[in-house]
Motif scaffolding. Sequence first.
Motif, PDB file in Angstrom:
ATOM      1  N   LYS A 169       0.821  -1.213   0.000  1.00  0.00           N
ATOM      2  CA  LYS A 169       0.000   0.000   0.000  1.00  0.00           C
ATOM      3  C   LYS A 169       0.857   1.268   0.000  1.00  0.00           C
TER       4      LYS A 169
ATOM      5  N   PRO B  20       1.156   3.901  -6.009  1.00  0.00           N
ATOM      6  CA  PRO B  20       0.272   5.073  -6.071  1.00  0.00           C
ATOM      7  C   PRO B  20      -1.182   4.583  -5.991  1.00  0.00           C
ATOM      8  N   ASP B  21      -2.057   5.402  -5.425  1.00  0.00           N
ATOM      9  CA  ASP B  21      -3.462   5.009  -5.266  1.00  0.00           C
ATOM     10  C   ASP B  21      -4.081   4.519  -6.578  1.00  0.00           C
ATOM     11  N   LYS B  22      -3.696   5.134  -7.678  1.00  0.00           N
ATOM     12  CA  LYS B  22      -4.291   4.771  -8.967  1.00  0.00           C
ATOM     13  C   LYS B  22      -3.918   3.354  -9.406  1.00  0.00           C
ATOM     14  N   ALA B  23      -2.935   2.742  -8.754  1.00  0.00           N
ATOM     15  CA  ALA B  23      -2.518   1.376  -9.115  1.00  0.00           C
ATOM     16  C   ALA B  23      -3.120   0.314  -8.193  1.00  0.00           C
TER      17      ALA B  23
ATOM     18  N   ASP C 264      -6.186  -0.751  -8.064  1.00  0.00           N
ATOM     19  CA  ASP C 264      -7.031  -1.656  -8.841  1.00  0.00           C
ATOM     20  C   ASP C 264      -6.177  -2.589  -9.708  1.00  0.00           C
ATOM     21  N   THR C 265      -5.040  -2.104 -10.171  1.00  0.00           N
ATOM     22  CA  THR C 265      -4.114  -2.950 -10.939  1.00  0.00           C
ATOM     23  C   THR C 265      -3.602  -4.084 -10.061  1.00  0.00           C
TER      24      THR C 265
ATOM     25  N   LEU D  12     -10.595  -0.802  -1.809  1.00  0.00           N
ATOM     26  CA  LEU D  12     -11.232  -0.811  -3.124  1.00  0.00           C
ATOM     27  C   LEU D  12     -12.748  -0.837  -2.974  1.00  0.00           C
TER      28      LEU D  12
ATOM     29  N   THR E  54     -15.653  -1.520  -8.345  1.00  0.00           N
ATOM     30  CA  THR E  54     -14.359  -1.815  -8.958  1.00  0.00           C
ATOM     31  C   THR E  54     -14.021  -3.293  -8.788  1.00  0.00           C
TER      32      THR E  54
END
Length: 136
Positions: free
Chosen positions: A75, A79-82, A84-85, A117, A121
């Motif tokens: 965590k 980055p927060d945007k990753a 979901d990846t 999450l 999503t």
Amino acid sequence: MTKVTPQEALIYVMIITSAADNDMTDAELSRIGSLVRTLPVFRDFDTDELTVIARECQKMLQPDDGLLNVLETVKSSLPDKAFDTAYALAVDIAAADLAVNQVELRILQILRDALDLDKLTVAAIERGARARYRMI
């Protein structure tokens, strides 16, 4: 808390998912290698380091609080945007041998909670995996 590169953090996610049931299958290991070699997120990653990173993750998992430490590392390193990846990669590894067991489901639940999450999503990622791994 340990800090690793975002690519290493993604590999950690795949390793903890594969190791969840104490049986890292050939299908799961092959899938990890394939994802690392082909996905754009790993474009600048040296694939020769994969084994070393997997061993580092396994060492981190050994203490009683190992999973928590790995999740905190993931965590803080992504980055927060990753997030979901990371979850999508975990789902792919869980599905790689075409059988997701209860322990793997629990790891996925722990991971999605750790990464905060949202349900929509998570549902989209899981639905996509079911479509990709469906047998006809």
